[in-house]
Write an enzyme that holds these catalytic residues in place. Structure first.
Site: not given
Length: 416
Positions: A50-51, A189, A112
């Site tokens: 995603c980044n 969260t 991750q």
């Protein structure tokens, strides 16, 4: 050939562009095969999260890799190129080691990314786009990431609210595996909190949420029990740990509710962590003797201290990544020298075989053996010294004393 990497990430491109250049899991296999087909070595690995989206090849042609990316996603050069970062040679190895160790992540040191890089490598092997260089690069990178985790404190300290909340619980309870946890809310969260708790051996979790179906969906993954907010008073007395994060404008747990639960617990201590803004737990709960209440502000100060600790560890990690990338490039250069030696020997043997075959044919036709042997020796000598003689001549004309010195050493002319 030389290593080339291009990419975009959260620092260089908007979410909109990152989405456009990303590769979905069902298409990345074919994408790697396609990219590999455009390289001379047939090697390509694509990392897409995603980044970030990054392309690693052993092609030496950076422009060709960029063209492929633009063509694959049907994007203009003007939109893509300004947002790309590019690496070549040793910088590729160092960058990949930094990425895999979390040194280039949005959250410094997050673990991750290593798993994501490993998955990308496995998919590349399945696509047949990994050969000796890429295999060695990624295997070395995984070892370096492990070394950094082992020899530095890069991943030791909590730097997310969810991780910090669970870390605080670990400091208070000797073992989380024996605790009972009540989670209030079912958002991102709390889901992350539940994951950290599960990783730390917590088996008894209750999730309270305004919408029961949302809580049930989350509980399925973690083996937890789903309840409504109205049922909290019934479950609160059994909870050793309460972690709350909802979007409620008013407190959900009041002083009276907690006080009643503590009496039922016979005043066994209860840890309450309120990571909601505005607060889910009344501030007055902190006045109760057996209630230990922490807010998001308390966690934030811990996170800030931990970030400072991670930044210090990151400096050590950067040194390791740089050293290890140098070692990797030494291996690459040794591989190149092996190829050069093999090519030189093959070329020399081809010259020898050709001249010997001619001499044998002439002997068969009745040629003078002594004369033919001398002719063979002369021709072989001339052929073998032709290339170094030319190199020495060119270096002399250019006044390149450094090359002349290297050639003399290589040819053994400076031996005493």
């Amino acid at each position: 050939m030389s290593l080339v990497a291009i990419g975009i990430n959260h620092k260089t491109a908007t979410v909109d562009l990152r989405e456009k250049v990303a590769f979905s899991p069902d298409k990345i296999h074919d994408a790697m095969k396609s990219l590999a087909s455009r390289t001379k070595t047939g090697e390509a690995v694509i990392i897409s999260t995603c980044n970030r989206t990054e392309l690693y090849t052993n092609t030496g042609d950076e422009a060709e890799v960029i063209r492929w990316l633009e063509e694959y996603h049907q994007l203009s050069h003007e939109d893509v190129e300004p947002c790309l970062y590019k690496f070549e040679g040793q910088a590729v190895a160092q960058h990949l080691m930094r990425v895999s160790s979390g040194l280039d992540s949005l959250i410094l040191g997050e673990p991750q990314i290593l798993g994501q890089v490993k998955q990308s490598f496995v998919k590349a092997k399945e696509a047949g786009s990994v050969a000796i260089t890429m295999d060695r690069l990624f295997q070395n990178t995984f070892s370096v990431a492990k070394k950094i985790r082992t020899e530095t404190e890069i991943g030791a300290a909590a730097v997310s609210v969810a991780f910090a909340a669970v870390s605080m619980a670990k400091h208070i309870f000797s073992s989380l595996s024996t605790t009972k946890v009540l989670l209030v809310g079912a958002g991102e969260t709390i889901e992350l909190v539940a994951r950290h708790l599960k990783d730390n051996g917590v088996d008894s979790m209750v999730v309270a949420n305004r919408t029961l179906s949302r809580a049930e969906g989350m509980c399925e993954e973690f083996g937890a029990t789903a309840i409504t907010l109205e049922q909290i008073p019934d479950y609160l007395p059994q909870a050793d740990i309460v972690i709350s994060s909802t979007a409620s404008p008013l407190p959900i747990l009041g002083k009276g509710m907690v006080e009643k639960a503590l009496k039922q617990r016979r005043h066994q201590p209860m840890l309450l962590v309120d990571i909601a803004v505005p607060r889910d737990i009344e501030a007055e709960v902190a006045e109760l003797d057996d209630a230990f209440l922490y807010t998001v502000d308390d966690l934030q100060s811990i996170i800030e201290q931990n970030m400072a600790s991670r930044r210090e560890a990151a400096e050590q990690a950067e040194v390791i990544a740089e050293e290890q990338s140098h070692l990797f490039m030494e291996w690459v250069r040794s591989l190149e020298s092996v190829d050069s030696i093999r090519e030189y020997r093959t070329a020399s043997m081809a010259i020898k075989d050709e001249l010997v075959e001619r001499a044998i044919n002439k002997l068969a036709q009745g040629g003078d053996s002594e004369k033919l042997l001398l002719e063979l020796a002369n021709k072989l000598t001339n052929k073998l010294i032709h290339a170094p003689t030319q190199a020495l001549t060119v270096a002399s004309r250019q006044g390149d004393l450094n090359s002349i010195g290297q050639l003399r050493t290589a040819l053994g002319l400076d031996k005493n």
